[in-house]
Scaffold this motif. Structure first.
Motif, PDB file in Angstrom:
ATOM      1  N   VAL C   6       0.821  -1.209   0.000  1.00 20.96           N
ATOM      2  CA  VAL C   6       0.000   0.000   0.000  1.00 20.96           C
ATOM      3  C   VAL C   6       0.856   1.262   0.000  1.00 20.96           C
ATOM      4  CG1 VAL C   6      -1.653   1.349   1.297  1.00 20.96           C
ATOM      5  CG2 VAL C   6      -1.937  -1.120   1.140  1.00 20.96           C
ATOM      6  N   ARG C   7       1.907   1.223   0.799  1.00 23.93           N
ATOM      7  CA  ARG C   7       2.758   2.399   0.895  1.00 23.93           C
ATOM      8  C   ARG C   7       3.261   2.848  -0.486  1.00 23.93           C
ATOM      9  NH1 ARG C   7       5.468   4.067   5.211  1.00 23.93           N
ATOM     10  NH2 ARG C   7       6.290   6.187   4.955  1.00 23.93           N
ATOM     11  N   LYS C   8       3.762   1.858  -1.201  1.00 20.46           N
ATOM     12  CA  LYS C   8       4.312   2.187  -2.507  1.00 20.46           C
ATOM     13  C   LYS C   8       3.257   2.699  -3.472  1.00 20.46           C
ATOM     14  CE  LYS C   8       8.703   0.559  -3.808  1.00 20.46           C
ATOM     15  NZ  LYS C   8       9.466  -0.197  -4.807  1.00 20.46           N
ATOM     16  N   ARG C   9       2.124   2.048  -3.452  1.00 18.31           N
ATOM     17  CA  ARG C   9       1.057   2.501  -4.351  1.00 18.31           C
ATOM     18  C   ARG C   9       0.663   3.935  -4.029  1.00 18.31           C
ATOM     19  NH1 ARG C   9      -4.001  -1.079  -4.717  1.00 18.31           N
ATOM     20  NH2 ARG C   9      -4.727   0.852  -5.705  1.00 18.31           N
ATOM     21  N   ARG C  10       0.642   4.225  -2.728  1.00 16.75           N
ATOM     22  CA  ARG C  10       0.311   5.596  -2.331  1.00 16.75           C
ATOM     23  C   ARG C  10       1.335   6.587  -2.879  1.00 16.75           C
ATOM     24  NH1 ARG C  10      -1.989   5.220   3.259  1.00 16.75           N
ATOM     25  NH2 ARG C  10      -4.169   4.658   2.878  1.00 16.75           N
ATOM     26  N   ASP C  11       2.618   6.227  -2.755  1.00 11.18           N
ATOM     27  CA  ASP C  11       3.664   7.109  -3.251  1.00 11.18           C
ATOM     28  C   ASP C  11       3.495   7.350  -4.742  1.00 11.18           C
ATOM     29  OD1 ASP C  11       4.584   7.136  -0.743  1.00 11.18           O
ATOM     30  OD2 ASP C  11       6.439   6.058  -1.118  1.00 11.18           O
ATOM     31  N   ARG C  12       3.258   6.225  -5.430  1.00  8.56           N
ATOM     32  CA  ARG C  12       3.012   6.327  -6.861  1.00  8.56           C
ATOM     33  C   ARG C  12       1.937   7.357  -7.163  1.00  8.56           C
ATOM     34  NH1 ARG C  12       4.172   3.221 -11.251  1.00  8.56           N
ATOM     35  NH2 ARG C  12       2.233   3.639 -12.358  1.00  8.56           N
ATOM     36  N   GLU C  13       0.797   7.154  -6.483  1.00  5.87           N
ATOM     37  CA  GLU C  13      -0.323   8.054  -6.757  1.00  5.87           C
ATOM     38  C   GLU C  13       0.004   9.484  -6.382  1.00  5.87           C
ATOM     39  OE1 GLU C  13      -2.988   7.508  -8.581  1.00  5.87           O
ATOM     40  OE2 GLU C  13      -1.864   5.650  -8.902  1.00  5.87           O
ATOM     41  N   ALA C  14       0.704   9.619  -5.252  1.00  8.51           N
ATOM     42  CA  ALA C  14       1.042  10.970  -4.792  1.00  8.51           C
ATOM     43  C   ALA C  14       1.965  11.663  -5.791  1.00  8.51           C
ATOM     44  CB  ALA C  14       1.701  10.906  -3.423  1.00  8.51           C
ATOM     45  N   THR C  15       2.966  10.949  -6.274  1.00  9.39           N
ATOM     46  CA  THR C  15       3.884  11.542  -7.250  1.00  9.39           C
ATOM     47  C   THR C  15       3.133  11.930  -8.518  1.00  9.39           C
ATOM     48  OG1 THR C  15       5.698  10.190  -6.416  1.00  9.39           O
ATOM     49  CG2 THR C  15       5.967  11.142  -8.603  1.00  9.39           C
ATOM     50  N   ARG C  16       2.325  10.990  -8.997  1.00 10.37           N
ATOM     51  CA  ARG C  16       1.539  11.271 -10.192  1.00 10.37           C
ATOM     52  C   ARG C  16       0.683  12.516 -10.012  1.00 10.37           C
ATOM     53  NH1 ARG C  16      -1.672   9.091 -14.856  1.00 10.37           N
ATOM     54  NH2 ARG C  16      -3.362  10.479 -14.263  1.00 10.37           N
ATOM     55  N   ALA C  17       0.048  12.586  -8.841  1.00  8.67           N
ATOM     56  CA  ALA C  17      -0.842  13.720  -8.575  1.00  8.67           C
ATOM     57  C   ALA C  17      -0.062  15.027  -8.519  1.00  8.67           C
ATOM     58  CB  ALA C  17      -1.600  13.495  -7.270  1.00  8.67           C
ATOM     59  N   ARG C  18       1.105  14.985  -7.909  1.00  8.34           N
ATOM     60  CA  ARG C  18       1.914  16.210  -7.838  1.00  8.34           C
ATOM     61  C   ARG C  18       2.325  16.663  -9.228  1.00  8.34           C
ATOM     62  NH1 ARG C  18       5.057  13.839  -4.181  1.00  8.34           N
ATOM     63  NH2 ARG C  18       6.882  14.107  -5.512  1.00  8.34           N
ATOM     64  N   ILE C  19       2.703  15.715 -10.074  1.00  6.13           N
ATOM     65  CA  ILE C  19       3.096  16.074 -11.431  1.00  6.13           C
ATOM     66  C   ILE C  19       1.909  16.644 -12.204  1.00  6.13           C
ATOM     67  CG2 ILE C  19       3.842  15.144 -13.665  1.00  6.13           C
ATOM     68  CD1 ILE C  19       5.587  13.160 -12.085  1.00  6.13           C
ATOM     69  N   LEU C  20       0.749  16.009 -12.043  1.00 12.16           N
ATOM     70  CA  LEU C  20      -0.443  16.495 -12.737  1.00 12.16           C
ATOM     71  C   LEU C  20      -0.769  17.925 -12.318  1.00 12.16           C
ATOM     72  CD1 LEU C  20      -2.817  16.121 -14.587  1.00 12.16           C
ATOM     73  CD2 LEU C  20      -4.052  14.994 -12.721  1.00 12.16           C
ATOM     74  N   LYS C  21      -0.721  18.149 -11.017  1.00 13.45           N
ATOM     75  CA  LYS C  21      -1.021  19.487 -10.508  1.00 13.45           C
ATOM     76  C   LYS C  21       0.002  20.498 -11.043  1.00 13.45           C
ATOM     77  CE  LYS C  21      -1.918  21.936  -6.243  1.00 13.45           C
ATOM     78  NZ  LYS C  21      -1.480  22.014  -4.825  1.00 13.45           N
ATOM     79  N   ALA C  22       1.246  20.090 -11.014  1.00 15.41           N
ATOM     80  CA  ALA C  22       2.297  20.972 -11.531  1.00 15.41           C
ATOM     81  C   ALA C  22       2.064  21.263 -13.008  1.00 15.41           C
ATOM     82  CB  ALA C  22       3.667  20.339 -11.337  1.00 15.41           C
ATOM     83  N   GLY C  23       1.664  20.233 -13.750  1.00 18.97           N
ATOM     84  CA  GLY C  23       1.387  20.410 -15.167  1.00 18.97           C
ATOM     85  C   GLY C  23       0.247  21.388 -15.392  1.00 18.97           C
ATOM     86  N   ILE C  24      -0.825  21.240 -14.635  1.00 21.17           N
ATOM     87  CA  ILE C  24      -1.951  22.167 -14.761  1.00 21.17           C
ATOM     88  C   ILE C  24      -1.473  23.596 -14.553  1.00 21.17           C
ATOM     89  CG2 ILE C  24      -4.101  22.915 -13.673  1.00 21.17           C
ATOM     90  CD1 ILE C  24      -4.660  19.921 -13.080  1.00 21.17           C
ATOM     91  N   GLY C  25      -0.706  23.795 -13.483  1.00 19.56           N
ATOM     92  CA  GLY C  25      -0.203  25.137 -13.196  1.00 19.56           C
ATOM     93  C   GLY C  25       0.677  25.677 -14.310  1.00 19.56           C
ATOM     94  N   GLU C  26       1.576  24.843 -14.776  1.00 15.77           N
ATOM     95  CA  GLU C  26       2.516  25.290 -15.807  1.00 15.77           C
ATOM     96  C   GLU C  26       1.803  25.580 -17.128  1.00 15.77           C
ATOM     97  OE1 GLU C  26       5.574  26.117 -15.592  1.00 15.77           O
ATOM     98  OE2 GLU C  26       6.348  26.051 -17.638  1.00 15.77           O
ATOM     99  N   PHE C  27       0.913  24.689 -17.539  1.00 11.97           N
ATOM    100  CA  PHE C  27       0.180  24.920 -18.789  1.00 11.97           C
ATOM    101  C   PHE C  27      -0.720  26.149 -18.671  1.00 11.97           C
ATOM    102  CE2 PHE C  27       0.778  20.188 -19.532  1.00 11.97           C
ATOM    103  CZ  PHE C  27       1.684  20.348 -20.568  1.00 11.97           C
TER     104      PHE C  27
END
Lengths: 215, 215, 215, 215
Positions: C6-27
């Motif tokens: 679970v821990r790893k899956r959470r990290d995965r999702e968290a990283t993905r989410a951070r990148i997505l959010k960053a992408g939204i901001g940058e675009f």
DNA sequence: GATGAATGAGGGTTCATTCAT
DNA sequence: GATGAATGAACCCTCATTCAT
């Protein structure tokens, strides 16, 4: 015990070093503005892109090149063992060292000239300036003190003055070989002429420092 | 038959002179590759087009600039009247002259450095190279002979060696002011420090040339 | 068989989410072509490599960003409970909702503009287009019917027209805040001015929809 | 009497104009960051070099493009003769004008969107901002006064509010044609649908402004 | 003789992306 | 699965220079 470094296909340090060396050569031959990224890439058997990958910019590479040749000088100076010699031999050894270093490292002379054209802008920006300060002045200071004590050197010689004089007499003719050869009647690119010039220079320094010069 | 009106010829010469002066300044500050046609035009209050009109190319202007600063040195050297002075005073006067000329003509030092970067390519191409050879070696030769005859100078000093030594000691610290100031603990851009340096250099030369040096 | 911890899956999702959010901001700040992978990586406290790991390409990230902001709008619209209110209050609530959503989600406006520059290329390619269709038109349709039935709304108002009108009046001034402020004499970036503008817009819509508007 | 302008081989103005037009098109299609110098040169049947010759930089060209489309709007607005019409006809003429201008100048909408992405940075830097301010607000003000006096318009309508409303209702659907078409069930790229939309918009404005609207 | 318009070639640099472990 | 190293292609821009009157 320690493994010999494995020759990796992607060898960060090796690539970086090749580019740095190529940069030193290119800047030495063409100055900063005249240096061409493409030629640097070719000399390094790498790509122009890699220059930016490792050094960020042309200026970054130049700074690294400058630091490199200064570090080489400082290391060589640091390896001098003047203490093992008597004062007169030590003085001669120092003179010989300076001359040899300039002769064997024309890229040092060229890069220093280029950096002076830029008013030492890059050198002052360098993070590693402190590390480039040489121990040589301290060594000369010791040499002069020993010579004074032994009664072979005149009193009150300043080690920085001594350093500058020896450097001047060697640097000038090497840096200006080409113009001097064209304008004077003497070909300062021939080894023999240079050799003769250098013997005179050592004499000049000796007569300045020693109480009873050899000549 | 008919000469162009004086007014126009004057303008022509004036424009040409302004461009040449601007070129000297630009090349001295930025080297050959770093020099910009646009800046030269601005400094000369003329147009980039005129640079080509009068000098054909960037290289043509550089050659003219080089010839100009060499001619200025030769003229200044030619105006020296060492014969009117005693040998020791003559030697000192020569030393002082070299130092002053370098101090007052930093563009000479810079252009010469740049030309050496290019292995004196332009100088050798110059049509006027013969005219640039200085009478100074002959003058020094006479000076040395007089000194020997009067028993104040050592025998066998070579005039070219003397010239190179004096030039070296002056040129080096001025050309490398900026790097030396950054690397040594001594600010070689301050007039006082330079003044002190120069007194030492004259001493060095005197001890080399004279039988019983003043110090 | 075995799920990743679970821990790893959470990290995965968290990283993905951070990148997505960053992408939204940058675009949103720079548009598609102006967005920089490096900045996205920094904003996401991740590496540029990870962007490609999770989203395949710049375009893949943009598509995800677009889907994300559209899904947020659809979800917010879906949460509206117009049925609980009378027709006039419902209309006003809808207006207020649109305005608030635009105000609080400037990245929506910017991304939509960018996507229109690209002629909705990414949106049409999206696998999830169907899921993004909003229930809001249906809700407005119901609202209008109730208003007609109660005799407070005019007959024959089209729900899409209504939607477009409300959206237009809000979107335009927010999207064009900067140019309008520069060209008109009115600073449309100040909250007070925007507030005033919005009251006027609600009036406009009311006068269009209602039989006896409040003003 | 006046000569027709000779078609010169080297026609400064014509070349400049072609580049400007090409720039407007390219920026409109791809935004600022997405615009490509090479494509601009091709569209203009000129060279990339000429872009810099006439406009100094990509940003310089963008600024000029922006000024150009704003000037075109202002000129068209200035040519409106609302005073010749009765208040209701004047209002309708104004609405029709705005809509037509947007329809016929999609590059205006795109450039304005791009400029807002950049927070109107270029517009504010523009030297000619003052000249771009439109007389249209003053004209609307007069129109509203006449309408009030004649008892056909409601009192207290603000001309800027009116301007913004009309602009909003036109701009929004045209600017967001592609996303709206993808997300709503209505193809806002078809002329018929747009025509219908616009009739509704005029109605909305009329009901806002007029005491007894036609519908 | 003098000058504004034009330009081909190449400058340093950055882009989004893939390689190789 | 996750990550540093590497990169081809293209970016915007500037150079010294020539064209055409």
């Amino acid at each position: 015990m320690s493994e010999p470094p494995v020759r990796k296909r992607r060898d960060r340090e090796a690539t970086r070093a090749r580019i740095l060396k190529a940069g030193i050569g290119e800047f030495a031959r063409h100055g900063f503005a005249g240096a061409r990224g493409e030629r640097i890439a070719q000399r390094a058997r790498s790509s122009e892109r890699m220059v930016y990958y490792y050094f960020g910019s042309k200026e970054g590479l130049f700074r690294a090149a400058l630091e490199s040749v200064y570090a080489a000088l400082r290391d060589a100076e640091g390896a001098l063992e003047l203490d093992a010699l008597g004062p007169r031999d030590g003085l001669e050894a120092f003179c010989r060292f300076v001359w040899r270093h300039y002769c064997e490292h024309p890229e040092f002379i060229s890069l220093v000239n280029t950096e002076n054209l830029h008013q030492a802008r890059h050198l002052r920006k360098s993070q590693h300036l402190g590390e480039l300060v040489s121990p040589v002045i301290g060594m000369l200071s010791g040499l002069l003190r020993r010579g004074e004590r032994d009664g072979v050197f005149r009193c009150g010689i300043d080690p920085v003055d001594l350093y500058l004089s020896v450097a001047s007499l060697g640097y000038f003719v090497l840096s200006n070989q080409h113009t001097l050869s064209a304008v004077l009647g003497r070909d300062l690119r021939s080894p023999q002429v240079l050799e003769r010039h250098w013997r005179t220079s050592v004499q000049i320094v000796s007569r300045y420092v020693c109480i009873a010069p050899e000549g």
